[in-house]
Design a protein around this motif. Sequence first.
Motif: not given
Length: 213
Positions: A117-128, A189-203
């Motif tokens: 959960i910490v990693n998911i929150v951090l990923a969203l903070i970095f994205l924001a 599922l949330i983590a997987g979607i975030l990772t899939l988006l990063s690996m496919t379309i890019g940040v």
Amino acid sequence: MFRFTSSEVRDLIIAFIVISLCFAIVQGGRNTDVILSILPIVMIGVGAGFILHELGHKFVSMKYGYWAEFKLWPQGLIFALITSFFGFVFAAPGAVYTYANYMTDEINGKISIAGPIVNIVLALIFLAIATAVYPDALYSENIALIFIICATGYSINSFLAVFNLLPIGNLDGSKVLTWNVGIWLVTILIAGILTLLSMTIGVENIVRIILGM
């Protein structure tokens, strides 16, 4: 009290450096000059992701009154280095060990899910942050560097979240799944979607879509 032993601090530092190097190897394509140039950027994403992930486990464990301590797994570090040369990182450098005579599946699951959960929150903070600075990053090298750091932080943290939620061996996912299947499904599922988006379309493309550019 939230305390650390000297050996725990040592193990955290070693694991942090080696795992940062592993991700730099993957992103640098085994080019030494590129690896060294991006290592500081990778260390910020890994530093936030790895250290806070482990502290999440430790904090929840101690919240329930248990003593918890991070311990290095040397074999895991070596394996992470080996896999990095094949283009991916099996990030299992160690774990927070919780010392308890008895622990329910619920408490064990809550302790285990804290890290992802910490990693998911951090990923969203970095994205924001990446989204907020992107328009100015096009015209400023300093802000462009901030964007790169945040984009890397998003990618690494989303990966760390989905990796640790895999129900394999002693990874967090096994304990979360034993505790609550529904919560495990939602988080992976949330983590997987975030990772899939990063690996496919890019940040950068994710940010452009968010901004409507």
